[in-house]
Design a protein around this motif. Structure first.
Motif, short mmCIF file in Angstrom:
data_model
loop_
_atom_site.label_atom_id
_atom_site.label_comp_id
_atom_site.label_asym_id
_atom_site.label_seq_id
_atom_site.Cartn_x
_atom_site.Cartn_y
_atom_site.Cartn_z
N ALA A 134 63.74 -21.90 -72.82
CA ALA A 134 62.38 -21.88 -72.27
C ALA A 134 61.51 -20.81 -72.92
O ALA A 134 60.28 -20.84 -72.78
N ALA A 135 62.13 -19.88 -73.63
CA ALA A 135 61.38 -18.79 -74.26
C ALA A 135 60.97 -19.11 -75.70
O ALA A 135 60.46 -18.24 -76.41
N LEU A 136 61.13 -20.34 -76.13
CA LEU A 136 60.90 -20.74 -77.52
C LEU A 136 59.60 -20.20 -78.10
O LEU A 136 59.58 -19.68 -79.22
N ASP A 137 58.50 -20.29 -77.36
CA ASP A 137 57.19 -19.92 -77.88
C ASP A 137 56.72 -18.54 -77.43
O ASP A 137 55.57 -18.16 -77.67
N LEU A 138 57.59 -17.79 -76.78
CA LEU A 138 57.25 -16.44 -76.36
C LEU A 138 57.47 -15.44 -77.49
O LEU A 138 58.17 -15.73 -78.47
N TYR A 139 56.88 -14.26 -77.34
CA TYR A 139 57.08 -13.18 -78.31
C TYR A 139 58.05 -12.15 -77.71
O TYR A 139 58.21 -12.06 -76.48
N PRO A 140 58.73 -11.39 -78.56
CA PRO A 140 59.71 -10.41 -78.05
C PRO A 140 59.16 -9.49 -76.98
O PRO A 140 59.89 -9.12 -76.04
N SER A 141 57.89 -9.12 -77.08
CA SER A 141 57.31 -8.22 -76.08
C SER A 141 57.26 -8.84 -74.69
O SER A 141 57.08 -8.14 -73.69
N GLU A 142 57.40 -10.16 -74.62
CA GLU A 142 57.36 -10.86 -73.34
C GLU A 142 58.75 -11.07 -72.73
O GLU A 142 58.88 -11.69 -71.68
N LEU A 143 59.77 -10.55 -73.38
CA LEU A 143 61.15 -10.77 -72.95
C LEU A 143 61.75 -9.53 -72.30
O LEU A 143 61.38 -8.41 -72.64
N SER A 144 62.70 -9.74 -71.42
CA SER A 144 63.48 -8.64 -70.87
C SER A 144 64.50 -8.18 -71.91
O SER A 144 64.74 -8.87 -72.91
N GLY A 145 65.12 -7.04 -71.64
CA GLY A 145 66.12 -6.53 -72.57
C GLY A 145 67.28 -7.49 -72.75
O GLY A 145 67.75 -7.72 -73.86
#
Length: 251
Positions: A134-145
């Motif tokens: 589901a994170a395919l189009d997200l950027y790293p800054s939008e992810l948890s560790g």
């Protein structure tokens, strides 16, 4: 075990800034044997990974990927052999300016051997494997560790390596994140991948590995199974497994 199914170091010495990191160090990672290198922070565990990948050049000694001795060779001469190995760095090392999908497919795009459709399918397959499709189009800054670590694992898997190196994969994660990483490593092993992890996290190490190397002051003090390590009477190993008041404030 044939040499073509192993990665190894023979009598490797390495120092930096006048500090000896490894001295006459022997190490062997056999395909199918999942291993952890243990040691206190700063012992040189990550340095071993970089030497095995050819990212660092030893002062002396030899390093082999399969049958090829890579010591002293230009990087272009062992790129094919190094493709058998992928590494998941401690911080994930994702490209901030790329989406998750672009990060995972980066190496495949660079190699230029697959079509866009094939790369897209591979990216989705690997993201699904680690549970972050589901994170395919997200950027790293939008992810948890924890999600960053899983995306980094997906990127490592994209090139279908035989060996996957993990540099402190559970550092900074909460218990759920640690559990997810351990389960992913076990799934990788079940699919035939050989893992080499460096860590000082004993619980994670004993969960995912069968063989253990203990590094202390540039030397391998111990090599063996969990049972053998827990029964070991080497003072430094005992102190690492069960710190005492004598360990207080020791650097």
């Amino acid at each position: 075990m044939t040499t073509s199914n192993s990665i190894r170091m023979e009598k490797v010495c390495y120092s930096i800034g006048g500090r000896t990191i490894l001295e006459d160090f022997d190490f062997r990672l056999e395909h199918g044997v999942n291993r952890t290198i243990l040691g206190v922070s700063g012992a040189g565990k990550t340095t071993i990974l970089k030497l095995l990948l050819g990212l660092l050049e030893p002062d002396s000694g030899n390093i082999f990927i399969g049958d090829l001795q890579i010591t002293g060779l230009p990087e272009s001469s062992f790129m094919q052999e190094r493709r058998r190995i992928a590494i998941v760095f401690q911080g994930g090392a994702l490209f901030d300016s790329m989406t998750v999908g672009e990060n995972v497919g980066y190496r495949l795009f660079e190699e230029g051997k697959l079509s866009l459709t094939e790369i897209t399918n591979t990216v989705m397959e690997k993201l699904t494997f680690v549970g972050v499709e589901a994170a395919l189009d997200l950027y790293p800054s939008e992810l948890s560790g924890g999600m960053k670590k899983r995306v980094a694992i997906a990127r490592a898997l994209a090139a279908d390596p035989d060996y996957i190196f993990f540099d402190e994969p559970t550092t900074g994660l909460d218990p759920i994140g640690v559990y997810n990483i351990c389960k992913l490593m076990q799934r990788l092993q079940a699919e035939g991948k050989t893992t080499l992890m460096v860590t000082h996290d004993l619980a994670t190490a004993f969960t995912v590995s069968q063989r253990f190397t203990f590094l202390h002051k540039a030397h391998m003090l111990f090599e063996g199974s969990e049972e053998e390590m827990k029964a070991c009477d080497i003072a430094e190993v005992r102190e690492f497994l069960e710190p005492t008041d004598g360990s207080l404030f020791i650097v």
